[in-house]
Design a protein around this motif. Structure first.
Motif, PDB file in Angstrom:
ATOM      1  N   ASN A  34       0.754  -1.375   0.132  1.00 15.99           N
ATOM      2  CA  ASN A  34      -0.025  -0.038   0.038  1.00 15.99           C
ATOM      3  C   ASN A  34       0.751   1.228  -0.009  1.00 15.99           C
ATOM      4  O   ASN A  34       0.256   2.264  -0.323  1.00 15.99           O
ATOM      5  CB  ASN A  34      -0.948   0.094   1.194  1.00 15.99           C
ATOM      6  N   SER A  35       1.988   1.104   0.314  1.00 17.65           N
ATOM      7  CA  SER A  35       3.103   2.202   0.112  1.00 17.65           C
ATOM      8  C   SER A  35       3.749   2.455  -1.053  1.00 17.65           C
ATOM      9  O   SER A  35       4.729   3.249  -1.052  1.00 17.65           O
ATOM     10  CB  SER A  35       3.995   2.178   1.320  1.00 17.65           C
ATOM     11  N   GLU A 109      11.483   5.561   4.205  1.00 18.00           N
ATOM     12  CA  GLU A 109      10.887   5.010   5.527  1.00 18.00           C
ATOM     13  C   GLU A 109      10.921   3.750   5.622  1.00 18.00           C
ATOM     14  O   GLU A 109      10.897   2.898   4.600  1.00 18.00           O
ATOM     15  CB  GLU A 109       9.311   5.189   5.527  1.00 18.00           C
ATOM     16  N   ASN A 131       9.033  11.720  10.911  1.00 18.15           N
ATOM     17  CA  ASN A 131       7.943  11.130  10.084  1.00 18.15           C
ATOM     18  C   ASN A 131       7.661  12.148   8.942  1.00 18.15           C
ATOM     19  O   ASN A 131       7.236  13.226   9.493  1.00 18.15           O
ATOM     20  CB  ASN A 131       7.067  10.391  10.309  1.00 18.15           C
ATOM     21  N   GLY A 133       4.947  13.001   5.478  1.00 16.42           N
ATOM     22  CA  GLY A 133       3.845  12.495   4.533  1.00 16.42           C
ATOM     23  C   GLY A 133       2.991  11.483   5.197  1.00 16.42           C
ATOM     24  O   GLY A 133       2.304  11.764   6.238  1.00 16.42           O
ATOM     25  N   LYS A 134       2.778  10.293   4.702  1.00 14.60           N
ATOM     26  CA  LYS A 134       1.755   9.388   5.057  1.00 14.60           C
ATOM     27  C   LYS A 134       2.336   8.856   6.499  1.00 14.60           C
ATOM     28  O   LYS A 134       1.503   7.958   7.306  1.00 14.60           O
ATOM     29  CB  LYS A 134       1.263   8.211   4.104  1.00 14.60           C
ATOM     30  N   TYR A 135       3.488   9.073   6.896  1.00 11.49           N
ATOM     31  CA  TYR A 135       4.172   8.450   7.837  1.00 11.49           C
ATOM     32  C   TYR A 135       4.039   9.035   9.334  1.00 11.49           C
ATOM     33  O   TYR A 135       4.321   8.655  10.433  1.00 11.49           O
ATOM     34  CB  TYR A 135       5.740   7.925   7.664  1.00 11.49           C
ATOM     35  N   ASN A 138       2.614   7.831  12.755  1.00 11.77           N
ATOM     36  CA  ASN A 138       2.762   6.326  12.676  1.00 11.77           C
ATOM     37  C   ASN A 138       3.836   6.014  13.715  1.00 11.77           C
ATOM     38  O   ASN A 138       4.986   6.141  12.971  1.00 11.77           O
ATOM     39  CB  ASN A 138       2.973   5.949  11.216  1.00 11.77           C
TER      40      ASN A 138
END
Length: 149
Positions: A34-35, A109, A131, A133-135, A138
């Motif tokens: 998904n990444s 990442e 972290n 972006g999408k990270y 997380n």
């Protein structure tokens, strides 16, 4: 060993990324699929590499995709088990190619639990950064940066 620019749809690329996904699933519980969007490494200033052994066997892969004018992100870094030095050669080639493409920095990442990957990047001059972006937010993710200039 030789490292060749390919597309992420090449049969060898698919084979290697499937093996990477299985490996990541066993280490982290997440395949990482998904990444990664293969289209991200088919745009200008991106690339996908495959390392081949003496017998033309695909040994590993890696890619970069643009984040902005100065920063590229390392994606799908993988070297088959027991292929000493393959990951390092792929990463060094990605760094060299990133410079040629005009980038000054690489980001990436991995997962905190993936201790081998964390150690691999630290030993090769990557430093931990917040972290991105999408990270962001997380707690399982750890992000790194390396200045290329």
């Amino acid at each position: 060993m030789k490292i060749i620019k390919k597309t992420p749809t090449d049969p060898d690329a698919i084979l290697l990324m499937d093996e990477l996904s299985k490996t990541l699933e066993s280490i982290t519980g997440d395949s990482g699929k998904n990444s990664f969007d293969p289209k991200d490494v088919c745009v200008p200033r991106s690339l996908f590499l495959i390392a081949y052994g003496e017998g033309e066997e695909p040994l590993g892969c890696g890619a970069i995709r643009p984040i902005d004018a100065n920063i590229a992100e390392v994606k799908r870094m993988f070297a088959k088990a027991k292929t000493k030095g393959v990951g390092t050669k792929i990463l060094l080639t990605l760094e060299s190619e990133a410079l040629k493409l005009g980038y000054s920095t690489l980001w990436l990442e991995t997962r905190v639990i993936n201790r081998a990957a964390v150690s691999f990047y630290k030993k090769r001059g990557y430093i931990q950064i917040p972290n991105y972006g999408k990270y962001i937010n997380n707690p399982n993710a750890i992000c790194f940066e390396k200045k290329l200039l």
